[in-house]
Structure formats: structure tokens, C-alpha cells
Design a protein around this motif. Structure first.
Motif, PDB file in Angstrom:
ATOM      1  N   LEU A   6       0.758  -1.168  -0.020  1.00  0.00           N
ATOM      2  CA  LEU A   6       0.003  -0.058   0.153  1.00  0.00           C
ATOM      3  C   LEU A   6       0.955   1.384   0.015  1.00  0.00           C
ATOM      4  O   LEU A   6       1.931   1.230   0.544  1.00  0.00           O
ATOM      5  N   ILE A  10      -0.931   5.615   3.664  1.00  0.00           N
ATOM      6  CA  ILE A  10      -1.893   4.944   4.124  1.00  0.00           C
ATOM      7  C   ILE A  10      -1.264   4.103   5.230  1.00  0.00           C
ATOM      8  O   ILE A  10      -1.668   3.891   6.541  1.00  0.00           O
ATOM      9  N   GLU A  32     -16.816  -2.324   5.697  1.00  0.00           N
ATOM     10  CA  GLU A  32     -16.456  -1.632   4.413  1.00  0.00           C
ATOM     11  C   GLU A  32     -17.130  -1.976   3.069  1.00  0.00           C
ATOM     12  O   GLU A  32     -17.479  -3.238   3.067  1.00  0.00           O
ATOM     13  N   THR A  35     -14.580   0.406  -0.258  1.00  0.00           N
ATOM     14  CA  THR A  35     -13.102   0.357  -0.039  1.00  0.00           C
ATOM     15  C   THR A  35     -12.688  -1.103   0.104  1.00  0.00           C
ATOM     16  O   THR A  35     -11.508  -1.353   0.016  1.00  0.00           O
ATOM     17  N   LEU A  38      -9.641  -2.378   2.120  1.00  0.00           N
ATOM     18  CA  LEU A  38      -8.505  -1.622   2.213  1.00  0.00           C
ATOM     19  C   LEU A  38      -8.343  -1.305   3.306  1.00  0.00           C
ATOM     20  O   LEU A  38      -6.974  -1.276   3.981  1.00  0.00           O
ATOM     21  N   ALA A  41      -6.857  -4.089   5.263  1.00  0.00           N
ATOM     22  CA  ALA A  41      -5.585  -4.477   4.850  1.00  0.00           C
ATOM     23  C   ALA A  41      -4.465  -3.505   5.165  1.00  0.00           C
ATOM     24  O   ALA A  41      -3.358  -3.863   5.457  1.00  0.00           O
ATOM     25  N   ALA A  42      -4.934  -2.310   5.294  1.00  0.00           N
ATOM     26  CA  ALA A  42      -3.858  -1.133   5.782  1.00  0.00           C
ATOM     27  C   ALA A  42      -3.404  -1.521   7.125  1.00  0.00           C
ATOM     28  O   ALA A  42      -2.324  -1.605   7.439  1.00  0.00           O
ATOM     29  N   GLU A  45      -1.019  -4.568   7.553  1.00  0.00           N
ATOM     30  CA  GLU A  45       0.398  -4.397   7.157  1.00  0.00           C
ATOM     31  C   GLU A  45       1.303  -4.045   8.343  1.00  0.00           C
ATOM     32  O   GLU A  45       2.493  -3.940   8.326  1.00  0.00           O
ATOM     33  N   SER A 150      -9.688   4.588  -8.110  1.00  0.00           N
ATOM     34  CA  SER A 150      -8.452   4.279  -7.167  1.00  0.00           C
ATOM     35  C   SER A 150      -8.270   5.417  -6.183  1.00  0.00           C
ATOM     36  O   SER A 150      -8.031   5.233  -4.951  1.00  0.00           O
ATOM     37  N   ARG A 153     -10.935   5.786  -3.615  1.00  0.00           N
ATOM     38  CA  ARG A 153     -11.190   4.569  -2.472  1.00  0.00           C
ATOM     39  C   ARG A 153      -9.693   4.824  -1.630  1.00  0.00           C
ATOM     40  O   ARG A 153      -9.825   4.615  -0.531  1.00  0.00           O
ATOM     41  N   LYS A 154      -8.858   5.449  -2.124  1.00  0.00           N
ATOM     42  CA  LYS A 154      -7.642   5.601  -1.279  1.00  0.00           C
ATOM     43  C   LYS A 154      -8.045   6.829  -0.329  1.00  0.00           C
ATOM     44  O   LYS A 154      -7.837   6.751   0.959  1.00  0.00           O
ATOM     45  N   ALA A 157     -10.516   5.541   2.191  1.00  0.00           N
ATOM     46  CA  ALA A 157      -9.492   4.550   3.196  1.00  0.00           C
ATOM     47  C   ALA A 157      -8.793   5.615   4.318  1.00  0.00           C
ATOM     48  O   ALA A 157      -8.811   5.323   5.526  1.00  0.00           O
TER      49      ALA A 157
END
Length: 176
Positions: A6, A10, A32, A35, A38, A41-42, A45, A150, A153-154, A157
Motif C-alpha cells: 500500500l 496509508i 467496508e 473500500t 482496504l 488491509a492497511a 500491514e 483508485s 477509494r484511497k 480509506a
């Protein structure tokens, strides 16, 4: 984290969310839609995220919102999936399904199609629900102009991550 899947902004914000919630002993849940996981997922990480992230629900379809989170079908029929009412139902539903202290929900229109005059592409709604808090629903609608699916969505998020920071009630009223 240079080896992340990512973008750095983020990941950096996700790190803050994990560290600050861990310091307070807070567990979080996510609901969600646009997203598509996402935000979860962030958070995953970040090493140590299992101390904070209880679970995430990706409820992309209206049926998933109804079946997995208990959002009332008449609420979706009346206000739409991209509404503060629906996002609030998603956040409350996520809290009802787990022992998290806070849940954030996000639903929106990432495009390139699907927008209307009332809810154009880039319209995203957010809600935050806190356990044992009987106050009025905490939600907001934002219009992100990212130029691409994208980018929208970013931005969504990032905003959802901001809402997961402890003591961020002022964020909802502030600027990005």
C-alpha cells in the motif's frame, strides 16, 4: 515500510491507528463497502495489529449489509446504501457482532459509473459507533474528487483510518 503493498501515507496512518489504539487497549472493527477491505488491509500491514483489529466485514452488496450486519432492508430501500443511515447501521451491526470498542463503516460510489445528481461519483459516507455510547449517530457524507476510482477509494480509506484514531471526534467536523 518500503515493502508494503500500500501507499506510504496509508501505511503511516494505519501505524498510528494501531499504536494509539493499542496504547489505550481499544479493539476496532470495520464495515467496508466501497473500500473493499482496504482499511483492514492497511491495518494488517502493521506488526502487532492483531492486538487492535478484531474483525472487518466487507459488505459490498446490499444483501451482505442486510445479512452480515443486520442493516434493515427498508433503511436501504428508503435512503440507499450510500447514506449516513446505512453507514450507521453498518457500524452498529459490526459492533453487535463482536467485542470491539469502536467500529467504523464506509460506503460510497467510487465510479466511474453509478453516480447520480444527488449522489455523484466520489460520494462516500462514514459512520463511527462506540460501544456503550447512546449518543446520536456519528456519521458524515463527503465528496472526494480524485479523478479515478483508485483515488476515491484511497481518500475514503484515509478518512476511515482517521476516524479510528482515539479521541478524534473533532476530525469529523474538520477538514481533510
Amino acid at each position: 515500510m518500503s515493502d508494503s503493498l500500500l501507499p506510504p501515507d496509508i501505511v503511516d496512518l494505519a501505524r498510528r491507528v494501531v499504536e494509539e489504539n493499542a496504547a489505550q487497549g481499544r479493539k476496532i472493527a470495520l464495515a467496508e463497502s466501497c473500500t473493499g477491505g482496504l482499511v483492514a488491509a492497511a491495518l494488517t500491514e502493521i506488526p502487532g495489529s492483531s492486538a487492535v483489529l478484531d474483525r472487518g466485514f466487507v459488505t459490498y452488496s446490499n444483501e451482505a449489509k442486510i445479512e452480515s450486519l443486520g442493516v434493515a432492508s427498508d433503511l436501504i430501500e428508503t435512503f440507499g446504501a450510500v447514506s449516513i443511515a446505512c453507514a450507521w447501521g453498518m457500524a452498529k451491526g459490526a459492533l453487535d457482532k463482536c467485542d470491539a470498542d469502536v467500529a467504523v463503516a464506509v460506503s460510497g460510489i467510487a465510479g466511474p459509473g453509478g453516480g447520480t445528481d444527488l449522489k455523484p461519483v466520489g460520494t462516500v459516507v462514514f459512520a463511527r459507533a462506540l460501544r456503550d455510547d447512546d449518543s446520536e449517530p456519528d456519521g458524515e457524507m463527503k465528496l472526494f474528487d480524485g479523478g479515478s476510482r483508485s483515488a476515491i477509494r484511497k481518500q475514503a480509506a484515509l478518512w476511515a483510518l482517521e476516524l479510528l484514531l482515539p479521541d478524534q471526534s473533532a476530525v469529523a467536523a474538520g477538514d481533510e
